[in-house]
Design a protein around this motif. Structure first.
Motif, PDB file in Angstrom:
ATOM      1  N   LYS A  76      -3.853  19.680  10.005  1.00  0.00           N
ATOM      2  CA  LYS A  76      -3.714  20.104   8.615  1.00  0.00           C
ATOM      3  C   LYS A  76      -2.408  19.639   7.980  1.00  0.00           C
ATOM      4  CE  LYS A  76      -7.536  22.455   8.981  1.00  0.00           C
ATOM      5  NZ  LYS A  76      -8.777  21.965   8.334  1.00  0.00           N
ATOM      6  N   MET A  77      -1.516  19.048   8.783  1.00  0.00           N
ATOM      7  CA  MET A  77      -0.207  18.647   8.251  1.00  0.00           C
ATOM      8  C   MET A  77      -0.350  17.572   7.177  1.00  0.00           C
ATOM      9  SD  MET A  77       2.311  18.672  11.575  1.00  0.00           S
ATOM     10  CE  MET A  77       1.121  18.044  12.734  1.00  0.00           C
ATOM     11  N   LYS A  78       0.553  17.609   6.220  1.00  0.00           N
ATOM     12  CA  LYS A  78       0.529  16.661   5.106  1.00  0.00           C
ATOM     13  C   LYS A  78       1.849  15.917   5.010  1.00  0.00           C
ATOM     14  CE  LYS A  78      -2.603  19.682   2.504  1.00  0.00           C
ATOM     15  NZ  LYS A  78      -3.784  18.847   2.758  1.00  0.00           N
ATOM     16  N   LEU A  79       1.813  14.773   4.325  1.00  0.00           N
ATOM     17  CA  LEU A  79       3.028  13.989   4.124  1.00  0.00           C
ATOM     18  C   LEU A  79       4.030  14.791   3.291  1.00  0.00           C
ATOM     19  CD1 LEU A  79       1.641  10.423   3.282  1.00  0.00           C
ATOM     20  CD2 LEU A  79       2.508  11.250   5.482  1.00  0.00           C
ATOM     21  N   ALA A  80       5.242  14.928   3.833  1.00  0.00           N
ATOM     22  CA  ALA A  80       6.289  15.636   3.096  1.00  0.00           C
ATOM     23  C   ALA A  80       6.993  14.726   2.107  1.00  0.00           C
ATOM     24  CB  ALA A  80       7.304  16.225   4.077  1.00  0.00           C
ATOM     25  N   THR A  81       6.825  13.418   2.269  1.00  0.00           N
ATOM     26  CA  THR A  81       7.399  12.428   1.364  1.00  0.00           C
ATOM     27  C   THR A  81       6.372  11.323   1.156  1.00  0.00           C
ATOM     28  OG1 THR A  81       8.365  11.153   3.187  1.00  0.00           O
ATOM     29  CG2 THR A  81       9.755  12.872   2.200  1.00  0.00           C
ATOM     30  N   PRO A  82       6.456  10.569   0.052  1.00  0.00           N
ATOM     31  CA  PRO A  82       5.550   9.423  -0.112  1.00  0.00           C
ATOM     32  C   PRO A  82       5.797   8.387   0.989  1.00  0.00           C
ATOM     33  CG  PRO A  82       6.660   9.973  -2.173  1.00  0.00           C
ATOM     34  CD  PRO A  82       7.354  10.753  -1.097  1.00  0.00           C
TER      35      PRO A  82
ATOM     36  N   VAL B 121       0.859  -1.174   0.000  1.00  0.00           N
ATOM     37  CA  VAL B 121       0.000   0.000   0.000  1.00  0.00           C
ATOM     38  C   VAL B 121       0.900   1.230   0.000  1.00  0.00           C
ATOM     39  CG1 VAL B 121      -0.165   0.092   2.517  1.00  0.00           C
ATOM     40  CG2 VAL B 121      -1.956   1.131   1.139  1.00  0.00           C
ATOM     41  N   SER B 122       0.448   2.308  -0.592  1.00  0.00           N
ATOM     42  CA  SER B 122       1.261   3.519  -0.636  1.00  0.00           C
ATOM     43  C   SER B 122       0.368   4.740  -0.450  1.00  0.00           C
ATOM     44  CB  SER B 122       2.017   3.619  -1.966  1.00  0.00           C
ATOM     45  OG  SER B 122       1.109   3.738  -3.050  1.00  0.00           O
ATOM     46  N   PHE B 123       0.974   5.796   0.074  1.00  0.00           N
ATOM     47  CA  PHE B 123       0.298   7.075   0.255  1.00  0.00           C
ATOM     48  C   PHE B 123       1.151   8.154  -0.398  1.00  0.00           C
ATOM     49  CE2 PHE B 123      -0.997   4.467   3.896  1.00  0.00           C
ATOM     50  CZ  PHE B 123      -2.374   4.516   3.764  1.00  0.00           C
ATOM     51  N   ASP B 124       0.525   8.985  -1.205  1.00  0.00           N
ATOM     52  CA  ASP B 124       1.250   9.984  -1.976  1.00  0.00           C
ATOM     53  C   ASP B 124       1.686  11.166  -1.109  1.00  0.00           C
ATOM     54  OD1 ASP B 124       0.862   8.497  -4.279  1.00  0.00           O
ATOM     55  OD2 ASP B 124      -1.004   9.552  -4.790  1.00  0.00           O
ATOM     56  N   MET B 125       2.787  11.783  -1.506  1.00  0.00           N
ATOM     57  CA  MET B 125       3.227  13.014  -0.872  1.00  0.00           C
ATOM     58  C   MET B 125       2.107  14.054  -0.969  1.00  0.00           C
ATOM     59  SD  MET B 125       6.638  15.287  -1.699  1.00  0.00           S
ATOM     60  CE  MET B 125       6.097  15.658  -3.382  1.00  0.00           C
ATOM     61  N   GLY B 126       1.888  14.781   0.114  1.00  0.00           N
ATOM     62  CA  GLY B 126       0.836  15.781   0.137  1.00  0.00           C
ATOM     63  C   GLY B 126      -0.471  15.304   0.722  1.00  0.00           C
ATOM     64  N   MET B 127      -0.596  13.986   0.978  1.00  0.00           N
ATOM     65  CA  MET B 127      -1.816  13.471   1.582  1.00  0.00           C
ATOM     66  C   MET B 127      -1.863  13.866   3.050  1.00  0.00           C
ATOM     67  SD  MET B 127      -3.303   9.580   1.458  1.00  0.00           S
ATOM     68  CE  MET B 127      -4.931   9.202   2.105  1.00  0.00           C
TER      69      MET B 127
END
Length: 230
Positions: free
Chosen positions: A141-147, A107-113
């Motif tokens: 509100k923080m988002k992933l900075a990397t995938p 499973v993966s989550f994109d940067m910015g999610m």
């Protein structure tokens, strides 16, 4: 479980252990011995799975506020053994139990999610935690900075913890059985105050930032313990 078994009057012996790690997170474990001569406890015939928990509450009587119930832990049952006419029950901290869950499929989550959405997906969808256990998670509100990717060692918990770490946060399970996000402590977690005759040993010190993230939690006392299974 679908209902609640009251263990009041059935507990022969037991204890709740709370360990505070260097990251400030509290880890709770429980052991208890209960009598069940009439074989009425549903746990005797029930499976051991995440949603079966023991709830331990501290009951404190105060002249000003009356009787107060303080949660000491809501821990999933990890082992249950017949012992004479009763049961020996072992419980582990919620996040400890999650850490031992099965590995995730890729499973993966994109940067910015959104980190909040990643944690909810991992613990709600993949780990199957009830919504009520996740209700305390602030919608940061923080988002992933990397995938973020799962690998051969990833579990729902380790992936959620990795997402939190990207935002500089840690996951913690609370005494009332919920999951929360918090900042790692930058100063001592505990503010102790003397009690009247030693009856009160600590005053809770709780702070929150603008995003609703809890920074400090500590509650201790000494009184009778009430336990139930959920």
């Amino acid at each position: 479980s679908d209902g609640t078994d009251s263990l009041n009057g059935l507990v022969v012996d037991g204890q709740v252990d709370v360990a505070i790690g260097q990251d400030g997170n509290a880890t709770r474990t429980m052991t208890l011995k209960v009598t069940d001569p009439d074989n009425r406890l549903s746990i005797r015939n029930g499976g051991i799975f995440l949603q079966r928990r023991v709830a331990a509450d501290m009951i404190v009587a105060t002249p000003e506020l009356g009787t107060i119930s303080i949660p000491m832990g809501r821990c999933p049952i990890t082992a249950c053994f017949p012992s004479g006419s009763g049961l020996d029950i072992e419980c582990s901290d919620l996040l400890q139990t999650l850490a031992g869950m099965s590995l995730l499929t890729p499973v993966s989550f994109d940067m910015g999610m959104s980190i909040y959405n990643v944690v909810m997906k991992c613990l709600g969808t993949y780990a199957g935690l009830p919504a009520a256990w996740l209700a305390g998670l602030p919608q940061i509100k923080m988002k992933l900075a990397t995938p973020l990717y799962s690998d051969g060692t990833s579990t729902p918990y380790t992936l959620a913890a990795a997402a939190a770490a990207i935002g500089g946060l840690t996951l913690q399970s609370t005494a009332d059985g919920k999951v929360m996000l918090r900042h790692p402590p930058t100063s001592p977690d505990f503010q102790f105050d003397d009690g009247d005759g030693g009856s009160v040993t600590s005053i809770p010190s709780i702070t929150q930032d603008s995003a609703g993230l809890v920074n400090v939690i500590q509650v201790t006392s000494s009184a009778g313990v009430v336990m139930d299974t959920e």
